[in-house]
Design a protein around this motif. Sequence first.
Motif, PDB file in Angstrom:
ATOM      1  N   SER A   1      -1.794  49.472 -33.726  1.00 39.54           N
ATOM      2  CA  SER A   1      -3.322  49.199 -33.456  1.00 39.54           C
ATOM      3  C   SER A   1      -3.536  48.479 -34.855  1.00 39.54           C
ATOM      4  N   VAL A   2      -2.937  47.362 -35.252  1.00 36.67           N
ATOM      5  CA  VAL A   2      -3.211  46.383 -36.094  1.00 36.67           C
ATOM      6  C   VAL A   2      -4.021  45.535 -35.354  1.00 36.67           C
ATOM      7  N   THR A   3      -5.315  45.202 -36.056  1.00 38.72           N
ATOM      8  CA  THR A   3      -6.257  43.993 -35.565  1.00 38.72           C
ATOM      9  C   THR A   3      -6.776  43.371 -36.658  1.00 38.72           C
ATOM     10  N   PRO A   4      -7.418  42.056 -36.397  1.00 39.15           N
ATOM     11  CA  PRO A   4      -7.991  41.301 -37.093  1.00 39.15           C
ATOM     12  C   PRO A   4      -8.968  42.048 -38.325  1.00 39.15           C
ATOM     13  N   ASP A   5      -9.554  43.087 -37.891  1.00 34.45           N
ATOM     14  CA  ASP A   5     -10.608  44.000 -38.502  1.00 34.45           C
ATOM     15  C   ASP A   5      -9.875  45.056 -39.633  1.00 34.45           C
ATOM     16  N   ASN A   6      -8.544  45.396 -39.478  1.00 35.59           N
ATOM     17  CA  ASN A   6      -7.975  46.127 -40.305  1.00 35.59           C
ATOM     18  C   ASN A   6      -6.796  45.674 -41.118  1.00 35.59           C
ATOM     19  N   PHE A   7      -6.340  44.303 -40.726  1.00 31.38           N
ATOM     20  CA  PHE A   7      -5.072  43.681 -41.283  1.00 31.38           C
ATOM     21  C   PHE A   7      -5.071  43.381 -42.513  1.00 31.38           C
ATOM     22  N   GLN A   8      -6.321  43.162 -43.273  1.00 26.29           N
ATOM     23  CA  GLN A   8      -6.595  42.757 -44.576  1.00 26.29           C
ATOM     24  C   GLN A   8      -6.318  43.779 -45.675  1.00 26.29           C
ATOM     25  N   ASP A   9      -6.752  45.181 -45.219  1.00 24.06           N
ATOM     26  CA  ASP A   9      -6.810  46.567 -45.838  1.00 24.06           C
ATOM     27  C   ASP A   9      -5.011  46.696 -45.809  1.00 24.06           C
TER      28      ASP A   9
ATOM     29  N   VAL B   1      12.326  45.556 -41.104  1.00 20.31           N
ATOM     30  CA  VAL B   1      12.282  47.013 -40.725  1.00 20.31           C
ATOM     31  C   VAL B   1      10.632  46.854 -40.383  1.00 20.31           C
ATOM     32  N   ALA B   2      10.278  47.500 -39.233  1.00 16.07           N
ATOM     33  CA  ALA B   2       8.837  47.642 -38.958  1.00 16.07           C
ATOM     34  C   ALA B   2       8.584  49.156 -38.727  1.00 16.07           C
ATOM     35  N   TYR B   3       7.778  49.794 -39.724  1.00 11.77           N
ATOM     36  CA  TYR B   3       7.368  51.009 -39.470  1.00 11.77           C
ATOM     37  C   TYR B   3       6.012  51.181 -38.578  1.00 11.77           C
ATOM     38  N   GLU B   4       6.348  51.780 -37.422  1.00 14.96           N
ATOM     39  CA  GLU B   4       5.200  51.905 -36.328  1.00 14.96           C
ATOM     40  C   GLU B   4       5.047  53.472 -35.915  1.00 14.96           C
ATOM     41  N   PRO B   5       4.288  54.267 -36.676  1.00 16.58           N
ATOM     42  CA  PRO B   5       3.751  55.529 -36.110  1.00 16.58           C
ATOM     43  C   PRO B   5       3.303  55.491 -34.821  1.00 16.58           C
ATOM     44  N   VAL B   6       4.282  56.386 -33.933  1.00 16.81           N
ATOM     45  CA  VAL B   6       4.127  56.156 -32.579  1.00 16.81           C
ATOM     46  C   VAL B   6       2.567  56.519 -32.031  1.00 16.81           C
ATOM     47  N   TRP B   7       2.117  57.519 -32.975  1.00 17.84           N
ATOM     48  CA  TRP B   7       0.757  57.907 -32.601  1.00 17.84           C
ATOM     49  C   TRP B   7      -0.481  56.928 -32.918  1.00 17.84           C
ATOM     50  N   ALA B   8       0.067  55.954 -33.532  1.00 19.02           N
ATOM     51  CA  ALA B   8      -0.930  54.593 -33.729  1.00 19.02           C
ATOM     52  C   ALA B   8      -0.655  53.727 -32.803  1.00 19.02           C
TER      53      ALA B   8
ATOM     54  N   GLY C   1      -0.951  51.494 -29.580  1.00 18.60           N
ATOM     55  CA  GLY C   1      -1.872  51.455 -28.502  1.00 18.60           C
ATOM     56  C   GLY C   1      -2.861  52.309 -28.343  1.00 18.60           C
ATOM     57  N   THR C   2      -3.044  53.311 -29.317  1.00 17.99           N
ATOM     58  CA  THR C   2      -4.110  54.209 -29.504  1.00 17.99           C
ATOM     59  C   THR C   2      -5.577  53.764 -30.060  1.00 17.99           C
ATOM     60  N   GLY C   3      -5.479  52.714 -30.764  1.00 17.52           N
ATOM     61  CA  GLY C   3      -6.781  52.358 -31.460  1.00 17.52           C
ATOM     62  C   GLY C   3      -6.701  53.352 -32.713  1.00 17.52           C
ATOM     63  N   ARG C   4      -5.737  54.210 -33.039  1.00 18.74           N
ATOM     64  CA  ARG C   4      -5.847  54.931 -33.880  1.00 18.74           C
ATOM     65  C   ARG C   4      -4.892  54.578 -35.068  1.00 18.74           C
ATOM     66  N   VAL C   5      -5.411  53.850 -36.110  1.00 17.67           N
ATOM     67  CA  VAL C   5      -4.584  53.078 -36.910  1.00 17.67           C
ATOM     68  C   VAL C   5      -4.223  54.048 -38.161  1.00 17.67           C
TER      69      VAL C   5
ATOM     70  N   VAL D   1       2.609  43.430 -34.044  1.00 17.36           N
ATOM     71  CA  VAL D   1       1.235  43.527 -33.158  1.00 17.36           C
ATOM     72  C   VAL D   1       1.439  43.739 -31.746  1.00 17.36           C
ATOM     73  N   GLY D   2       0.886  44.592 -31.255  1.00 18.19           N
ATOM     74  CA  GLY D   2       0.895  44.766 -29.945  1.00 18.19           C
ATOM     75  C   GLY D   2      -0.464  44.219 -29.206  1.00 18.19           C
ATOM     76  N   GLY D   3      -1.181  45.178 -28.975  1.00 20.38           N
ATOM     77  CA  GLY D   3      -2.435  44.720 -28.199  1.00 20.38           C
ATOM     78  C   GLY D   3      -3.253  43.494 -28.520  1.00 20.38           C
ATOM     79  N   ALA D   4      -3.288  43.384 -29.863  1.00 18.39           N
ATOM     80  CA  ALA D   4      -4.044  42.388 -30.407  1.00 18.39           C
ATOM     81  C   ALA D   4      -3.484  40.923 -30.296  1.00 18.39           C
ATOM     82  N   SER D   5      -2.136  41.167 -29.899  1.00 16.82           N
ATOM     83  CA  SER D   5      -1.284  39.875 -30.114  1.00 16.82           C
ATOM     84  C   SER D   5      -1.231  39.094 -28.558  1.00 16.82           C
ATOM     85  N   LEU D   6      -2.030  39.882 -27.691  1.00 18.29           N
ATOM     86  CA  LEU D   6      -2.009  39.063 -26.552  1.00 18.29           C
ATOM     87  C   LEU D   6      -3.112  38.121 -26.289  1.00 18.29           C
ATOM     88  N   ASP D   7      -3.989  38.214 -27.665  1.00 16.05           N
ATOM     89  CA  ASP D   7      -5.083  37.189 -27.596  1.00 16.05           C
ATOM     90  C   ASP D   7      -4.948  36.149 -28.269  1.00 16.05           C
ATOM     91  N   PRO D   8      -4.712  34.982 -28.076  1.00 14.09           N
ATOM     92  CA  PRO D   8      -4.385  33.856 -29.200  1.00 14.09           C
ATOM     93  C   PRO D   8      -5.219  33.943 -30.348  1.00 14.09           C
TER      94      PRO D   8
END
Length: 245
Positions: A206-214, A158-165, A167-171, A226-233
């Motif tokens: 809006s998962v990124t290397p900056d927030n993933f640890q938390d 299962v993946a929980y993806e709040p729609v408002w988060a 591609g918005t940068g709003r994690v 991961v969407g946006g951040a996953s386009l960059d290897p």
Amino acid sequence: MRMVVANWKMNHLRRDAEAFCASLLGAYKPVDGVVAAIAPPFPLIPVVSRLVAGSAVRVYAQNAHAEAKGAYTGEVSMAMAMDAGCTGVLLGHSERRQYNGETEATLLPKVKAAAAQGLLPMLCVGETLAQRDAGATLDVLRGQLSILAQAPEGPIAVAYEPVWAIGTGRVATVEQIAEVHAFIRKELLALMGPRGGDVPILYGGSVTPDNFQDILKVPHVAGGLVGGASLDPAKFLKLLDIAAQ
Ligand SMILES: O=C(CO)COP(=O)(O)O
């Protein structure tokens, strides 16, 4: 087990996929207990599958049809996805719910068809901002998860993806993620019995290397979709590193 799944959505051409895989495979060191998967658009599935063959990287489809074959112009079956190299399939992504009319009625047959084919179904759920603001988040999720009362045998995610988060940068805050993931676990146990305790629940939005640890520290979070951040290897590799810690 942790999972990091790259949802490329409708991005990349063949040359981008080739460059991505070259960068990824040049640096990727598989770690026990961490699944790395890429969900490319359909035409790139055979390309990516061929490029990652022999590595631990898995390939998922972003969607597939419930019927085995027939007169469904523009559709791709679970068997075709598997034949092209997939081991899993995203189902019910919010963009498909929004733009392609996916509902519980269309998704239950897809979950069953994926499992019957031996693909890992990853059911995506999440509330819109209006639903959250109306205090309806948990009711919406309960409805979206309800099809898992009829979950087929075999692994499921299962993946929980709040729609408002997305591609918005709003994690989502870790408190919001904690509340929802604990709720999803409770629902899964109620719907599926003890095996609901083993279903990995990923967070996406809006998962990124900056927030993933938390985010990974939150109970019942098994990884990221991961969407946006996953386009960059480089970012995808960083996310895999974080998941391995
Ligand atoms: O929808 C998502 C992954 O399926 C999340 O997308 P972003 O990471 O771009 O917010």
